[in-house]
Scaffold this motif. Structure first.
Motif, short mmCIF file in Angstrom:
data_model
loop_
_atom_site.label_atom_id
_atom_site.label_comp_id
_atom_site.label_asym_id
_atom_site.label_seq_id
_atom_site.Cartn_x
_atom_site.Cartn_y
_atom_site.Cartn_z
N ILE A 1 108.25 -34.79 -25.06
CA ILE A 1 108.20 -33.52 -25.77
C ILE A 1 108.39 -32.34 -24.82
O ILE A 1 107.54 -32.07 -23.97
N GLY A 2 109.50 -31.65 -24.99
CA GLY A 2 109.74 -30.45 -24.20
C GLY A 2 109.07 -29.23 -24.83
O GLY A 2 108.53 -29.31 -25.94
N SER A 3 109.13 -28.11 -24.14
CA SER A 3 108.48 -26.92 -24.68
C SER A 3 109.32 -26.32 -25.80
O SER A 3 110.52 -26.57 -25.91
N GLY A 4 108.67 -25.53 -26.65
CA GLY A 4 109.37 -24.75 -27.65
C GLY A 4 109.70 -25.45 -28.96
O GLY A 4 110.24 -24.84 -29.86
N ARG B 1 108.27 -20.80 -25.92
CA ARG B 1 107.88 -22.02 -25.22
C ARG B 1 106.71 -22.75 -25.92
O ARG B 1 106.33 -23.84 -25.51
N GLN B 2 106.22 -22.12 -26.96
CA GLN B 2 105.08 -22.69 -27.70
C GLN B 2 105.50 -23.98 -28.45
O GLN B 2 106.55 -24.03 -29.07
N LEU C 1 98.92 -33.33 -28.36
CA LEU C 1 98.07 -32.48 -29.20
C LEU C 1 97.45 -31.34 -28.39
O LEU C 1 97.39 -30.20 -28.86
N THR C 2 97.00 -31.66 -27.18
CA THR C 2 96.31 -30.62 -26.41
C THR C 2 97.30 -29.57 -25.88
O THR C 2 96.89 -28.47 -25.53
N ARG C 3 98.61 -29.90 -25.83
CA ARG C 3 99.62 -28.90 -25.43
C ARG C 3 100.12 -28.06 -26.61
O ARG C 3 100.86 -27.10 -26.40
N SER C 4 99.72 -28.45 -27.84
CA SER C 4 100.31 -27.82 -29.03
C SER C 4 99.33 -26.86 -29.70
O SER C 4 98.12 -27.01 -29.59
N ASP C 5 99.91 -25.89 -30.45
CA ASP C 5 99.12 -25.16 -31.43
C ASP C 5 99.22 -25.93 -32.74
O ASP C 5 100.33 -26.18 -33.23
#
Lengths: 348, 348
Positions: B224-227, B294-295, B248-252
């Motif tokens: 999974i890349g950013s954005g 980048r979210q 999950l912890t990298r995501s909103d």
């Protein structure tokens, strides 16, 4: 590749018309007796059922409820509403339908009307409970509240408990007339009464089944002598009770499923830890039912999902034997289960 | 006195065949767009709905659920099963039917198949959420899991979010072939991929929709890349998730109804107080959706009763306009509502 649904796509459906045909085919008293037996059998297996208080959606004028349960092999649920004001608009207070399904696949096995079936199973459950709790020699029942459930109760107590006389009372004499007319020629001695007190004369069994929330004390303490069995049907939702609290404290109280009855039954008037007996424990012989001639027994019945489950299983078997159903194309079942879209696309 | 049921006794029923006819009449993409709009409208009214986590009956091999809700005017519920092992037996993993009813009377207004309708409303909900959360310029979607839901997702993202390319991957290449075949000629560029990593190339939207409990990590963190926007559909019951916890912890994280998603969704892997945003609050503008390039946004979708309610209301209106239904004699409705027994007796 076919686009027709497979056999699995069809669910047997019992309409109101087919339910009435089934009742006539079997005979209403035989059906009440057989329902009482299958419900009693499932009460004996009480512990293995998935049990939950019904899932209720309340509004100002009524309630819509879902009542699911499962024995691990079959799953059943009933949709049922309760709208006391409906009668004034020419509608049923209670209408219902239900579904039986296979736990192993999740596929429905039966969709059926349950307005009539609920009336039958409620009466069968009342009489089944009474045969464990009533005074042995009781042959007269007072029937307070002569609405849609009354005749079913009277015939169930005749067929299952040996009642030979019913004493009818309703605040609306037209309801009593209707019930008396419907019960004529069915082997019961029917007495129309002008007051609750008059209906109670000589009655060893007292059944209360009123619908309207506003008449909250159908029975007062002074009306109830010792030794009777009270079958209280109408107190079945929060804020709706029929018996004066003093009757409850004089009685030994038997219930279906305490977490639900404490919310909906007569015992919502009592402390949450007031002692009650679960009916299934009487049926399995774990605790005694009636223990003396002067004891007042009270079945505080609100109706529980297991009774509907038993009725669904019974109807499922009986309609297969008699053909009183049609097949409904209710389940999408493509040849390749992953190809739901293909089934849709090919149907054009 | 008539023994025929009144009009009130009949409930419009939409069979699988009629639902397919309705979809073709409207066109699948138009129906997906309109469903997305009615679902979004009901998400805007989120606070006035009666909400409850679905009522589940679990067994070793699957689950049967009831999903009720009400907006105070109408009441709806869906019966739905989830049996991953069914596919191997030639049966659907998920089948469903549903009922819309009038709160004021408790009478059912509509009974409909919902296997197809659930596939449509699930895809419409995913795309509706994505139009609030996805990167604006995303035109390529990775579609991981090519089972019964895949084509509906692809067409919903095309019609609602402007996706023009879908990259398909499934552990079973036959499922990918099936989806590619079904999507041919529908205005999408379709790329069949041999790995999840390959499917992800250039994708601004990643949809995961796998059914089998045993493949618990469909996406790993390094994939999974950013954005990107992740649309996670398949993690929808206790013990069933698709994404590695690190994603999950990298995501909103955006969810439908937290009390249900915490039990059934991807976030069952996280602490019960891990911050999530309720999608309806994004839709009403109370909280922001996507805030940066980048979210990583994640819609952890498990399916909620309000989406079915919206779909039931929509179908109720559309079948009245188009006639794609039959009337079912499902509600006992005697002339005198108190005279249920008389209706039965006179039907002989």
């Amino acid at each position: 590749m076919t686009t027709l649904p497979s056999d699995l796509a069809y669910v047997p459906f019992v309409s109101v018309e087919n339910m009435m045909a089934l009742v006539h085919h079997l005979g209403v008293e035989r059906m009440l007796c057989e329902l009482a037996d299958v419900i009693e059998e499932d009460f004996r297996r009480w512990e293995l059922f998935d049990k939950t208080p019904r899932v209720a959606s309340h509004s100002d004028v009524g309630v819509i409820e879902l009542m699911p349960t499962s024995d691990g092999d079959k799953y059943g649920f009933k949709y049922v509403n309760g709208h006391p004001k409906n009668t004034k608009e020419g509608l049923q207070t209670v209408t219902a339908f239900g579904v039986l399904a296979e736990v192993d696949t999740g596929y429905p096995l039966l969709l059926t009307e349950m307005t009539l079936l609920t009336a039958l199973r409620t009466a069968a459950t009342s009489a089944m409970a009474a045969r464990h709790l009533m005074p042995k020699d009781a042959r007269t029942m007072a029937m307070i509240g002569n609405g849609a459930q009354a005749e079913f109760q009277c015939l169930a107590f005749k067929a299952i408990c040996g009642v030979d006389t019913v004493r009818l009372y309703d605040i609306d004499p037209a309801a009593t007339d209707k019930a008396a007319r419907n019960l004529a020629g069915r082997g019961l001695s029917v007495v129309s009464c002008r007051s609750g007190e008059e209906a109670m004369e000589g009655a060893g069994i007292i059944t209360t089944c009123t619908a309207d929330k506003q008449y909250a004390t159908i029975l007062t303490d002074n009306m109830i002598g010792s030794g009777v069995h009270i079958n209280a049907i109408g107190g079945d939702c929060p804020g709706k009770t029929e018996l004066h609290r003093d009757i409850l404290t004089r009685s030994d109280i038997f219930v279906e499923y305490p977490p639900q009855t404490r919310i909906e039954g007569e015992i919502q008037q009592l402390d949450p830890d007031h002692e009650v007996t679960e009916l299934w424990q009487v049926i399995t012989g774990q605790v005694p039912g009636r223990t003396g001639d002067r004891q007042i027994t009270l079945f505080d019945s609100v109706g529980f999902a297991i009774e509907d489950f038993s009725a669904l299983k019974y109807v499922h078997q009986k309609v297969r034997d008699t053909g009183h159903y049609v097949m409904l194309d209710m389940i999408a079942d493509p040849d390749d289960p992953r190809d739901l879209f293909g089934m849709l696309a090919r149907s054009q």
